[in-house]
Design a protein around this motif. Sequence first.
Motif, mmCIF file in Angstrom:
data_model
loop_
_atom_site.group_PDB
_atom_site.id
_atom_site.type_symbol
_atom_site.label_atom_id
_atom_site.label_comp_id
_atom_site.label_asym_id
_atom_site.label_seq_id
_atom_site.Cartn_x
_atom_site.Cartn_y
_atom_site.Cartn_z
ATOM 1 N N GLU A 1 37.650 47.062 37.585
ATOM 2 C CA GLU A 1 38.298 47.551 38.795
ATOM 3 C C GLU A 1 37.436 48.593 39.495
ATOM 4 O O GLU A 1 37.458 48.700 40.727
ATOM 5 C CB GLU A 1 39.686 48.125 38.470
ATOM 6 N N GLU A 2 36.633 49.352 38.719
ATOM 7 C CA GLU A 2 35.747 50.337 39.331
ATOM 8 C C GLU A 2 34.659 49.674 40.173
ATOM 9 O O GLU A 2 34.133 50.270 41.115
ATOM 10 C CB GLU A 2 35.099 51.210 38.246
ATOM 11 N N ARG A 3 34.306 48.427 39.837
ATOM 12 C CA ARG A 3 33.242 47.728 40.551
ATOM 13 C C ARG A 3 33.783 46.654 41.509
ATOM 14 O O ARG A 3 33.039 45.795 41.987
ATOM 15 C CB ARG A 3 32.282 47.089 39.542
ATOM 16 N N ALA B 1 40.551 42.240 36.908
ATOM 17 C CA ALA B 1 39.289 42.236 36.157
ATOM 18 C C ALA B 1 39.548 41.767 34.726
ATOM 19 O O ALA B 1 39.249 42.470 33.749
ATOM 20 C CB ALA B 1 38.667 43.618 36.189
ATOM 21 N N ALA B 2 40.094 40.572 34.603
ATOM 22 C CA ALA B 2 40.348 39.996 33.281
ATOM 23 C C ALA B 2 39.047 39.467 32.705
ATOM 24 O O ALA B 2 37.998 39.489 33.337
ATOM 25 C CB ALA B 2 41.384 38.884 33.407
ATOM 26 N N ASP C 1 34.042 42.683 46.562
ATOM 27 C CA ASP C 1 34.521 42.602 47.954
ATOM 28 C C ASP C 1 33.348 42.451 48.921
ATOM 29 O O ASP C 1 33.439 41.725 49.920
ATOM 30 C CB ASP C 1 35.323 43.861 48.309
ATOM 31 N N ALA C 2 32.237 43.141 48.642
ATOM 32 C CA ALA C 2 31.074 43.060 49.529
ATOM 33 C C ALA C 2 30.462 41.657 49.515
ATOM 34 O O ALA C 2 30.066 41.128 50.562
ATOM 35 C CB ALA C 2 30.028 44.096 49.106
ATOM 36 N N VAL D 1 35.144 29.528 46.967
ATOM 37 C CA VAL D 1 34.518 30.402 45.966
ATOM 38 C C VAL D 1 35.497 31.500 45.561
ATOM 39 O O VAL D 1 36.122 32.139 46.422
ATOM 40 C CB VAL D 1 33.230 31.068 46.521
ATOM 41 N N LEU D 2 35.605 31.722 44.258
ATOM 42 C CA LEU D 2 36.306 32.891 43.729
ATOM 43 C C LEU D 2 35.243 33.865 43.238
ATOM 44 O O LEU D 2 34.419 33.514 42.385
ATOM 45 C CB LEU D 2 37.222 32.509 42.575
ATOM 46 N N VAL D 3 35.231 35.079 43.772
ATOM 47 C CA VAL D 3 34.306 36.091 43.313
ATOM 48 C C VAL D 3 34.956 36.846 42.161
ATOM 49 O O VAL D 3 36.028 37.454 42.325
ATOM 50 C CB VAL D 3 33.917 37.068 44.440
ATOM 51 N N ALA D 4 34.312 36.765 40.994
ATOM 52 C CA ALA D 4 34.856 37.423 39.808
ATOM 53 C C ALA D 4 34.707 38.943 39.926
ATOM 54 O O ALA D 4 33.844 39.448 40.653
ATOM 55 C CB ALA D 4 34.140 36.920 38.560
ATOM 56 N N VAL D 5 35.558 39.664 39.193
ATOM 57 C CA VAL D 5 35.538 41.127 39.177
ATOM 58 C C VAL D 5 35.210 41.571 37.759
ATOM 59 O O VAL D 5 35.928 41.213 36.810
ATOM 60 C CB VAL D 5 36.884 41.708 39.635
#
Length: 458
Positions: free
Chosen positions: A366-368, A392-393, A373-374, A359-363
């Motif tokens: 950057e503030e979130r 965060a693209a 990460d959690a 799994v790749l967790v999208a961002v």
Amino acid sequence: MARPTPLSGFPEWLPDGRIVEQHVLDVLRRTFELHGFAGIETRAVEPLDQLLRKGETSKEVYVLRRLQEDPDAAPDRAGQLGLHFDLTVPFARYVLENAGHLAFPFRRYQIQKVWRGERPQDGRFREFVQADIDVVGAGALPYHYEVELPLVMADALGALRDLGVPPVRILVNNRKVAEGFYRGLGLDDVEAVLRGIDKLDKVGPEAVAALLVEEAGAAPEQAGACLELAAISGDDAAVVDRVRALAARHGASNDLLEEGLGELGALVAAAAERAPGVVVADLRIARGLDYYTGSVYETVLVGHEDLGSICSGGRYDTLASDGNQTYPGVGLSIGVSRLVSRLLSAGLVRATRSVPTAVLVAVTSEERRSRSDAVAAALRARGIPVEVAPSAAKFGKQIKHADRRGIPFVWFVGDTTDDGAPAHDEVKDIRSGEQVPADAATWAPPADDLRPRVVAAG
């Protein structure tokens, strides 16, 4: 910096190739342990005089020395160290040093790199991984272990069949048969004859006949008889009868030959019952190293005989001895790097992906990032391999990043709704396009997607 030039004979697999190699090693390890073998590891170096004690290996040994050692110091072979060229010689030393702490018969497996200074070619390397099994006794070792060991290897290699690994054929002979026959012919330099016969596949029968005349002192008729013996093969008791008939015809019958034939016949009979068609008596199998004293083995991949033996070994009675006690043993060694190189180069197997990540967790920003990460931490705590997007693209770019790496799922962290309540997370299978709500505390990928698998190609 200039682009580095690869070193010939030192294989380095790409990540998907490494997954294949690791899977092969895991299957071998599990099978060995199922048969009661304990794992050990020995040091990479041995005293040079010990490495050169048995067999013609001096041209293959890499010597270890300090770059700044005294150039004027007199060479001292006893004090020099060399990288081990196999795992049998260091294992013999290990047994002698630890005999008081081992329970005999001692069953061990060992998976390590070895180094051999030979000319690199297809399936032959200067640095490679071996996987060995041995059983060693104190003072004596019953013959039934010579029957058991090749069947354990047949089991280990057979456990790889589902991956697309071709079937194997284990070729067996007995040094007592060979020595008894040669001495019965009147040839006393048995080691020279064995070295010559061991080259049959490389140079052919005519060249071997010439070698036997030149190096073993054989008459042309004696050389011809040796080649007749080497031509005998089969997977049933008829092999023993054919050897006896040949020995009678040349007046070479004797007690040592009969002892060896009894052992070879027992091995073939047991193998025919437990692993039909896998073990074949082949009287040309000689094994070049001179510490073998009974059964000897070589193993080929069916359909890939050009690769040569991928697994070999035999019985040894005098390799390990402290002067008071002798520790006879029997063992086989798989050339793991040779096997893996053929599996990869011939396209026989493949890894379902080249990274462990499921799994790749999208961002979203950057503030979130901490929210992503959690989620990743929660999934990892449940044994799911996860990584967080590097930036965060736009989501499309993050999905493309996952696709390039072979990651099957992308996780989107939910934003808050208009009334301030948290929105549901969603996970997308980027292969099918299906996207569904998901909770990091309960969601899991399908079992086949949890980790990379090794499967048959095609």
